[in-house]
Enzyme design. Structure first.
Site, mmCIF file in Angstrom:
data_model
loop_
_atom_site.group_PDB
_atom_site.id
_atom_site.type_symbol
_atom_site.label_atom_id
_atom_site.label_comp_id
_atom_site.label_asym_id
_atom_site.label_seq_id
_atom_site.Cartn_x
_atom_site.Cartn_y
_atom_site.Cartn_z
ATOM 1 N N ASN A 1 44.587 79.770 37.918
ATOM 2 C CA ASN A 1 43.271 79.286 38.347
ATOM 3 C C ASN A 1 43.358 79.022 39.846
ATOM 4 O O ASN A 1 43.974 78.044 40.259
ATOM 5 C CB ASN A 1 42.935 78.003 37.578
ATOM 6 C CG ASN A 1 41.677 77.328 38.103
ATOM 7 O OD1 ASN A 1 40.895 77.930 38.835
ATOM 8 N ND2 ASN A 1 41.481 76.078 37.718
ATOM 9 N N LYS B 1 41.055 78.137 41.789
ATOM 10 C CA LYS B 1 40.105 77.104 42.249
ATOM 11 C C LYS B 1 39.388 77.610 43.495
ATOM 12 O O LYS B 1 39.107 78.793 43.605
ATOM 13 C CB LYS B 1 40.827 75.778 42.488
ATOM 14 C CG LYS B 1 41.751 75.390 41.335
ATOM 15 C CD LYS B 1 42.254 73.993 41.446
ATOM 16 C CE LYS B 1 43.283 73.747 40.367
ATOM 17 N NZ LYS B 1 43.579 72.363 40.159
ATOM 18 N N HIS C 1 36.485 72.856 32.730
ATOM 19 C CA HIS C 1 37.625 72.361 33.515
ATOM 20 C C HIS C 1 37.347 70.934 33.982
ATOM 21 O O HIS C 1 36.223 70.590 34.329
ATOM 22 C CB HIS C 1 37.865 73.286 34.724
ATOM 23 C CG HIS C 1 39.177 73.027 35.394
ATOM 24 N ND1 HIS C 1 39.367 71.982 36.266
ATOM 25 C CD2 HIS C 1 40.374 73.665 35.294
ATOM 26 C CE1 HIS C 1 40.630 72.002 36.674
ATOM 27 N NE2 HIS C 1 41.253 73.007 36.102
ATOM 28 N N GLU D 1 37.945 69.428 36.645
ATOM 29 C CA GLU D 1 37.389 69.257 37.995
ATOM 30 C C GLU D 1 35.882 69.441 37.974
ATOM 31 O O GLU D 1 35.161 68.775 38.726
ATOM 32 C CB GLU D 1 38.087 70.219 38.974
ATOM 33 C CG GLU D 1 39.482 69.699 39.306
ATOM 34 C CD GLU D 1 40.459 70.744 39.804
ATOM 35 O OE1 GLU D 1 40.067 71.897 40.065
ATOM 36 O OE2 GLU D 1 41.650 70.393 39.921
ATOM 37 N N GLU E 1 44.584 70.033 29.240
ATOM 38 C CA GLU E 1 44.907 69.707 30.625
ATOM 39 C C GLU E 1 44.639 68.226 30.888
ATOM 40 O O GLU E 1 43.498 67.845 31.200
ATOM 41 C CB GLU E 1 44.038 70.532 31.573
ATOM 42 C CG GLU E 1 44.241 72.014 31.477
ATOM 43 C CD GLU E 1 43.936 72.684 32.801
ATOM 44 O OE1 GLU E 1 44.826 73.323 33.353
ATOM 45 O OE2 GLU E 1 42.802 72.521 33.297
ATOM 46 N N GLY F 1 47.401 68.877 39.536
ATOM 47 C CA GLY F 1 47.616 68.826 40.981
ATOM 48 C C GLY F 1 48.390 67.616 41.454
ATOM 49 O O GLY F 1 48.431 67.327 42.654
ATOM 50 N N SER G 1 50.197 70.734 36.593
ATOM 51 C CA SER G 1 51.443 70.705 37.368
ATOM 52 C C SER G 1 52.563 71.552 36.754
ATOM 53 O O SER G 1 53.736 71.179 36.804
ATOM 54 C CB SER G 1 51.904 69.260 37.581
ATOM 55 O OG SER G 1 50.958 68.559 38.362
HETATM 56 C C1 PEP Z 1 44.370 73.655 36.841
HETATM 57 O O1 PEP Z 1 43.709 73.811 37.833
HETATM 58 O O2 PEP Z 1 43.904 73.985 35.763
HETATM 59 C C2 PEP Z 1 45.719 73.093 36.970
HETATM 60 C C3 PEP Z 1 46.412 72.915 35.883
HETATM 61 O O3 PEP Z 1 46.152 72.797 38.229
HETATM 62 P P1 PEP Z 1 47.670 72.483 38.674
HETATM 63 O O4 PEP Z 1 48.543 73.516 38.023
HETATM 64 O O5 PEP Z 1 47.654 72.607 40.171
HETATM 65 O O6 PEP Z 1 47.994 71.110 38.206
#
Ligand code: PEP
Length: 252
Positions: free
Chosen positions: A9, A11, A92, A94, A162, A168, A207
């Site tokens: 992803n 983003k 998601h 975010e 998630e 992040g 992460s």
């Molecule tokens: C994500 O954006 O879905 C995600 C898991 O980000 P990260 O791997 O940076 O934590």
């Protein structure tokens, strides 16, 4: 057996100058046919990424629930499909946090994506406060109850767990915590769609890196990873694909 899926992803990252990363990931994916790999890029890069991706599926990170209409700035599932996207992320965290999206929105978006023939990665996950209050299980069950689209099946639906506090941040739940939530999600899917639940992949996201991927991907009911930061370069993403290949081989 469920094949592992490693989905990136990007983003709000990525300009045309970064498309060489798509090519490098496509090459690595081709070298590991036992693993499914995909990259979800910004809308503006979809068509150009598809041109450079060969067999690597390219996806989007959001979609509007309506087919067309007066929705300034939004993109429909049919538009994504025409641009060459084959999948889309919905729900998601975010978008839940920044755009106040709800599980009902995720449900409607997933249904729209399905109507246009797109694959869907449906995200769920608790906040840090919910995690600390011991409410993670209840939260993800409720999110899945409200967002799982009708006719959910492994042919087009993947679920991603998630935890928002792990995205992040460089922090991840313990392997036991991941196992426990994934088992709960599998049970919830069984209750909702019966036998089809066995084939629906449940990804872990938050992460994931080349260093922790192998251990996470070996956990029961972890059928792959949704990867943000570490998907932006092939140098960081390819080790996760390789870890998925090792985890698949280990499970036989
Ligand atoms: C994500 O954006 O879905 C995600 C898991 O980000 P990260 O791997 O940076 O934590």
């Amino acid at each position: 057996m469920r094949r592992k899926l490693v989905a990136g992803n990007w983003k709000m990252h990525g300009l045309r100058s970064q498309l060489s990363e798509v090519e490098a990931v496509a090459q690595a994916a081709a070298a590991h046919p036992e693993v499914d790999v995909a990259l979800c890029v910004p809308f503006t890069l979809i068509a150009a990424a598809v041109d450079r991706a060969g067999a690597l599926p390219i996806g989007a990170q959001d979609v509007h629930e309506n087919e067309r209409g007066a929705h300034t700035g939004c993109v429909s599932a049919e538009m994504l499909h025409e641009a060459g996207a084959t999948l889309v992320i919905v729900g998601h965290s975010e978008r839940r946090a920044d755009q106040n999206e709800t599980s009902h929105d995720a449900w409607a978006k997933a249904a729209a994506a399905r109507r246009a023939g797109l694959q869907v990665i449906l995200c769920c996950g608790e906040t840090e406060a919910e995690h600390n209050a011991g409410r993670a299980e209840r939260i993800v069950q409720s999110q899945i109850e409200k967002s799982l689209p009708d006719g959910a099946s492994p042919e087009w639906l993947t679920v991603a767990y998630e935890p928002r506090w792990a995205i992040g941040t460089g922090r991840t739940p313990s392997l036991d915590q991941i196992e426990s939530i994934h088992a709960i999600l599998r049970a919830k899917l069984r209750m909702m769609v019966g036998d089809a639940a066995e084939g629906i992949r449940i990804l872990y996201g938050g992460s994931v890196t080349g260093d922790n991927a192998e251990a996470i991907l070996a956990v029961d009911n972890v059928d792959g990873a949704l990867v943000g930061g570490a998907s932006l370069t092939a140098q960081k993403f390819v080790p996760i694909i390789e870890a998925a290949a090792r985890a698949s081989a280990a499970k036989g």
